[in-house]
Structure formats: C-alpha cells, structure tokens
Design a protein around this motif. Sequence first.
Motif, PDB file in Angstrom:
ATOM      1  N   MET A 109       0.823  -1.222   0.000  1.00 51.95           N
ATOM      2  CA  MET A 109       0.000   0.000   0.000  1.00 51.95           C
ATOM      3  C   MET A 109       0.854   1.268   0.000  1.00 51.95           C
ATOM      4  SD  MET A 109      -3.068   1.176   2.585  1.00 51.95           S
ATOM      5  CE  MET A 109      -4.405   0.129   2.096  1.00 51.95           C
ATOM      6  N   ASN A 110       2.057   1.167   0.538  1.00 49.58           N
ATOM      7  CA  ASN A 110       2.901   2.371   0.584  1.00 49.58           C
ATOM      8  C   ASN A 110       3.576   2.676  -0.761  1.00 49.58           C
ATOM      9  OD1 ASN A 110       3.676   4.593   2.095  1.00 49.58           O
ATOM     10  ND2 ASN A 110       5.600   3.652   2.760  1.00 49.58           N
ATOM     11  N   ARG A 111       3.144   1.989  -1.797  1.00 51.62           N
ATOM     12  CA  ARG A 111       3.595   2.308  -3.169  1.00 51.62           C
ATOM     13  C   ARG A 111       2.388   2.686  -4.018  1.00 51.62           C
ATOM     14  NH1 ARG A 111       7.315   2.486  -0.721  1.00 51.62           N
ATOM     15  NH2 ARG A 111       9.081   1.084  -0.520  1.00 51.62           N
ATOM     16  N   LYS A 112       1.316   3.120  -3.367  1.00 53.50           N
ATOM     17  CA  LYS A 112       0.071   3.368  -4.098  1.00 53.50           C
ATOM     18  C   LYS A 112      -0.392   4.817  -4.015  1.00 53.50           C
ATOM     19  CE  LYS A 112      -1.498  -1.411  -3.817  1.00 53.50           C
ATOM     20  NZ  LYS A 112      -2.600  -2.351  -3.587  1.00 53.50           N
ATOM     21  N   PHE A 113       0.502   5.722  -3.590  1.00 59.09           N
ATOM     22  CA  PHE A 113       0.073   7.103  -3.374  1.00 59.09           C
ATOM     23  C   PHE A 113       0.354   8.034  -4.555  1.00 59.09           C
ATOM     24  CE2 PHE A 113      -0.134   5.247   0.742  1.00 59.09           C
ATOM     25  CZ  PHE A 113      -1.221   5.871   1.316  1.00 59.09           C
ATOM     26  N   ALA A 114       1.005   7.523  -5.594  1.00 58.05           N
ATOM     27  CA  ALA A 114       1.215   8.357  -6.789  1.00 58.05           C
ATOM     28  C   ALA A 114       0.087   8.103  -7.776  1.00 58.05           C
ATOM     29  CB  ALA A 114       2.567   8.054  -7.401  1.00 58.05           C
ATOM     30  N   LYS A 115      -0.036   6.877  -8.200  1.00 57.17           N
ATOM     31  CA  LYS A 115      -1.093   6.494  -9.147  1.00 57.17           C
ATOM     32  C   LYS A 115      -1.705   5.197  -8.668  1.00 57.17           C
ATOM     33  CE  LYS A 115       1.337   6.726 -12.975  1.00 57.17           C
ATOM     34  NZ  LYS A 115       1.836   6.318 -14.251  1.00 57.17           N
ATOM     35  N   LEU A 116      -3.003   5.045  -8.883  1.00 60.91           N
ATOM     36  CA  LEU A 116      -3.631   3.789  -8.486  1.00 60.91           C
ATOM     37  C   LEU A 116      -4.910   3.565  -9.274  1.00 60.91           C
ATOM     38  CD1 LEU A 116      -3.397   1.401  -6.494  1.00 60.91           C
ATOM     39  CD2 LEU A 116      -4.772   2.714  -4.877  1.00 60.91           C
ATOM     40  N   SER A 117      -5.043   2.372  -9.807  1.00 62.81           N
ATOM     41  CA  SER A 117      -6.256   2.037 -10.547  1.00 62.81           C
ATOM     42  C   SER A 117      -7.445   1.966  -9.593  1.00 62.81           C
ATOM     43  CB  SER A 117      -6.070   0.670 -11.233  1.00 62.81           C
ATOM     44  OG  SER A 117      -7.328   0.125 -11.535  1.00 62.81           O
ATOM     45  N   LYS A 118      -8.593   2.436 -10.079  1.00 67.90           N
ATOM     46  CA  LYS A 118      -9.813   2.361  -9.265  1.00 67.90           C
ATOM     47  C   LYS A 118     -10.205   0.908  -9.000  1.00 67.90           C
ATOM     48  CE  LYS A 118     -11.860   6.776 -10.289  1.00 67.90           C
ATOM     49  NZ  LYS A 118     -12.912   7.541 -10.930  1.00 67.90           N
ATOM     50  N   LYS A 119      -9.664   0.006  -9.818  1.00 73.99           N
ATOM     51  CA  LYS A 119      -9.992  -1.414  -9.648  1.00 73.99           C
ATOM     52  C   LYS A 119      -9.179  -2.059  -8.526  1.00 73.99           C
ATOM     53  CE  LYS A 119     -11.242  -2.147 -14.442  1.00 73.99           C
ATOM     54  NZ  LYS A 119     -10.605  -2.411 -15.723  1.00 73.99           N
ATOM     55  N   ASP A 120      -8.128  -1.371  -8.087  1.00 76.15           N
ATOM     56  CA  ASP A 120      -7.291  -1.943  -7.021  1.00 76.15           C
ATOM     57  C   ASP A 120      -8.140  -2.044  -5.745  1.00 76.15           C
ATOM     58  OD1 ASP A 120      -3.888  -1.758  -6.312  1.00 76.15           O
ATOM     59  OD2 ASP A 120      -5.385  -2.049  -4.725  1.00 76.15           O
ATOM     60  N   THR A 208      18.582   9.804  -6.301  1.00 76.51           N
ATOM     61  CA  THR A 208      18.157   9.017  -5.116  1.00 76.51           C
ATOM     62  C   THR A 208      18.298   7.520  -5.366  1.00 76.51           C
ATOM     63  OG1 THR A 208      16.348   8.508  -3.603  1.00 76.51           O
ATOM     64  CG2 THR A 208      15.702   9.050  -5.847  1.00 76.51           C
ATOM     65  N   LYS A 209      18.667   6.804  -4.304  1.00 77.77           N
ATOM     66  CA  LYS A 209      18.728   5.340  -4.412  1.00 77.77           C
ATOM     67  C   LYS A 209      17.342   4.740  -4.162  1.00 77.77           C
ATOM     68  CE  LYS A 209      23.485   4.910  -2.896  1.00 77.77           C
ATOM     69  NZ  LYS A 209      24.287   4.959  -1.676  1.00 77.77           N
ATOM     70  N   HIS A 210      16.397   5.590  -3.837  1.00 77.68           N
ATOM     71  CA  HIS A 210      15.055   5.094  -3.492  1.00 77.68           C
ATOM     72  C   HIS A 210      13.961   5.805  -4.290  1.00 77.68           C
ATOM     73  CE1 HIS A 210      16.786   2.820  -0.202  1.00 77.68           C
ATOM     74  NE2 HIS A 210      17.523   3.883   0.058  1.00 77.68           N
ATOM     75  N   PRO A 211      14.016   5.677  -5.636  1.00 75.41           N
ATOM     76  CA  PRO A 211      12.961   6.338  -6.431  1.00 75.41           C
ATOM     77  C   PRO A 211      11.571   5.770  -6.139  1.00 75.41           C
ATOM     78  CG  PRO A 211      14.309   4.882  -7.793  1.00 75.41           C
ATOM     79  CD  PRO A 211      14.979   4.953  -6.462  1.00 75.41           C
ATOM     80  N   GLU A 212      11.522   4.522  -5.639  1.00 73.96           N
ATOM     81  CA  GLU A 212      10.215   3.914  -5.308  1.00 73.96           C
ATOM     82  C   GLU A 212       9.490   4.696  -4.221  1.00 73.96           C
ATOM     83  OE1 GLU A 212      13.115   2.711  -4.327  1.00 73.96           O
ATOM     84  OE2 GLU A 212      12.911   2.390  -2.166  1.00 73.96           O
ATOM     85  N   GLN A 213      10.262   5.464  -3.429  1.00 78.59           N
ATOM     86  CA  GLN A 213       9.641   6.242  -2.354  1.00 78.59           C
ATOM     87  C   GLN A 213       8.771   7.383  -2.895  1.00 78.59           C
ATOM     88  OE1 GLN A 213      10.115   3.876   0.200  1.00 78.59           O
ATOM     89  NE2 GLN A 213       9.927   5.752   1.359  1.00 78.59           N
ATOM     90  N   ARG A 214       8.912   7.663  -4.189  1.00 81.00           N
ATOM     91  CA  ARG A 214       8.060   8.715  -4.777  1.00 81.00           C
ATOM     92  C   ARG A 214       6.608   8.261  -4.904  1.00 81.00           C
ATOM     93  NH1 ARG A 214      12.712  10.056  -9.080  1.00 81.00           N
ATOM     94  NH2 ARG A 214      14.066  11.180  -7.626  1.00 81.00           N
ATOM     95  N   ARG A 215       6.383   7.011  -4.589  1.00 78.53           N
ATOM     96  CA  ARG A 215       4.999   6.500  -4.573  1.00 78.53           C
ATOM     97  C   ARG A 215       4.492   6.317  -3.137  1.00 78.53           C
ATOM     98  NH1 ARG A 215       5.634   1.202  -7.267  1.00 78.53           N
ATOM     99  NH2 ARG A 215       7.867   1.493  -7.276  1.00 78.53           N
ATOM    100  N   SER A 216       5.266   6.827  -2.180  1.00 78.63           N
ATOM    101  CA  SER A 216       4.933   6.567  -0.766  1.00 78.63           C
ATOM    102  C   SER A 216       4.022   7.644  -0.186  1.00 78.63           C
ATOM    103  CB  SER A 216       6.217   6.486   0.047  1.00 78.63           C
ATOM    104  OG  SER A 216       6.760   7.794   0.168  1.00 78.63           O
ATOM    105  N   LEU A 217       3.521   7.345   0.989  1.00 79.57           N
ATOM    106  CA  LEU A 217       2.650   8.279   1.706  1.00 79.57           C
ATOM    107  C   LEU A 217       3.384   9.570   2.083  1.00 79.57           C
ATOM    108  CD1 LEU A 217       0.016   8.828   3.530  1.00 79.57           C
ATOM    109  CD2 LEU A 217       1.392   7.864   5.356  1.00 79.57           C
TER     110      LEU A 217
END
Length: 361
Positions: A109-120, A208-217
């Motif tokens: 869930m902490n990778r779902k704050f940038a974009k997320l399908s309504k079907k998720d 950044t070594k943590h680009p995945e954090q751009r989808r975080s809360l």
Amino acid sequence: MENLGRREFIKGIWVSTLLPFIPQNAFGTVRKGIHVTLPEIKFQTTYLQGKRKGGRILLIGGIHGNEPGAYKSAEILRQVKVEKGELFIAPRSNFISILANVRGYNGDMNRKFAKLSKKDPDYPYVLKLKKLIKEIKPDVVLSLHDGFGFHILNKRFWGQCIVIDEERYKNFELGKIARTVSRLVNNKIRNKKWLIPVFNTHTFSKNTKHPEQRRSLTYYCLSKCNTQAYCLEASKQLPNLETKVKTHLLMLKEFFRIFNLEIKPDFDFLIENCERMLNERKTYTANLKINGRKIIISSNKAIKVPSKSEVEFLSFHGSDGTNVIPVGVNLNWRKFTIRDSLSLKIKDDYLDIFKVKLILI
Ligand SMILES: [Zn+2]
C-alpha cells in the motif's frame, strides 16, 4: 496470494439478484451452496481535541499489515485524552492485511500514493487516507511502521530508524527535527543495537537510491499536500510486541512535544503500562444471522447448514481489531457463495480468537 484450494467459489452477490430476468434454471447450479455475507472492512478514524490550542498531528498506522508494533501504538493512543492540540488517528489503514497478518494482501500500500487504478482493492482506503490529509491539513503526518532489521547495524535495513525524504523540504526542517527526536530517544535506549538513527532517502533528489519512495505516503504528503511527514520505524526483530510499541511511544513522545500536543495519561505512563494495555483480557463474540435466525457465537463452533442457506456475519464484540476472515477465499470478497464447507476465523488484528465452521449438508 489467493488460495482457492479444492473448493469452488463464486464471487459476488447472488447471480439471480444481479440478473433477475435470466431464468432461474439457467443458474440452478450457481445458486446451490451457502451464501455468505461478511461485514464491510471499515476505514477507522479517531479525532481527539484538547481544551487548549496546540499542534495538529495525524498518526497513520497499519499501512503494512504485518507490523503490529505500529498499529497497536496507534490503537493505544486512541484511548488517551488530548489536553492540548488536536490528534487525528487512522490506526488500521490496511485492515485486510492486518487480519491476514501480511505486509500487503493486495500489494504494498505504501507504493500506491502516486497512481492507483480504481480497480485496485486498496483504492478506497488509499483515497480515504489522501482525503484525510488534504481535509485536515495537519502540522505533521507520522506514519508508523515496523521495518526489517536494525538500520544502525546495516544501512540497507529499514527497521529501527526515523525515515525522512530530504534534509530540508521547502520550509520544513525534516533532518533537524528527526535528529532531535533521535538524540532524545537514544538517550533512553540501553541496547546499542537498538539505537534509532535518521535515514534520509533523498527522495526528491535526482540520484536518489530510493525512487520507489516517490509513490509513498510521506512523499505524497510533502509534494502534494505541503505537509511535513516522517516514517517512524521500530524493528520487526525486536524481541516482542511490547518492545516494539515502547519504541514507537518513545519516538512519538518527542514528536508530540515538538509539535505542541499534550496527552493524558502522558507518554511515560503509557510506556510503563503498555504491557498491561496490550494484554488486556477481552470477551469476543460474533453475531450471525442464519436464514433469518440470529445467533451469538463466542468459541469454536461447527454449524450444519442446508444448501441455499444465507449466512450473514452482522457484528462483533471484542475490540476495534475484531473481524472475520474466511479460510481459502479471496479476502477482498465480502459476499460470495460456497459449494462446500467453510471455516471462518474470528480475529483480533493478527490474533486468531475462534473459528466458525459452516458444514454444508
Ligand atoms: Zn512498514
């Protein structure tokens, strides 16, 4: 992730209700079995307001379901009175994953704050969290976690640290505040392996070594809501739940002081008494309706039900972490028909309390 096993499940509400104009005999085989309805998984929030004006803090627990130190700390704070300031708490942001005791039943869930399908399946909960942050605009968002390992021993591990996205973001002195908390908390930690350093992921930096954090809360809070945010991480490897909760409470104590919020009883009392609070004995019951007849169940029970029966779990008594999960069925389904016997677990967060077995006759 979903294990259908030998059974065959039919998703959704009764087909005849969905398509009333289709002759029933076309669905004769579908309508056989036990029709099960479970209560919806609610998004819980608590708002506590002090008499005196102070800071406004939003605590977010349970984004990851297998981190009980985090959501139990949030739960403990729901029981206090706020003397000064305002406290908002979303203790079980990802309740399905908490009941399943996994990090993310529907993915992280902490990778779902940038974009997320309504079907998720997580979409409604992520949306509620986003709305909450935008609507209340707190002075700070504190996201609680139990990470893996000990960051002080290995920089790749996320456990036992305060995570910030940058040293400074706009006028927010993230590094300074996190280091102040770290210093004060570390004065009270005797085991040097358990010290709590600051972990800067440099999420806004190009390299950044943590680009995945751009989808975080926390990144969402900073970049989209202009709200400062921190991740408070205890470690999954601390010896017990009580130590994890104490670690969170030690960090929260300092954040609350910095952001001008006072609670009663105070943090020292909570830290001293958290074992008792965590182990409080509760009585659990599940209230069911089977073919219109209400029954109350409070321990393991097997119930024989004929085909085409309607079994509805109405409510529970116990705690706010009490709910039910069917064994071997997709947990996102709250209405389904089953053509075989079914076990359902009554749970208090990660704990199994008792089982209800529906036996098809
Ligand atoms: Zn986590």
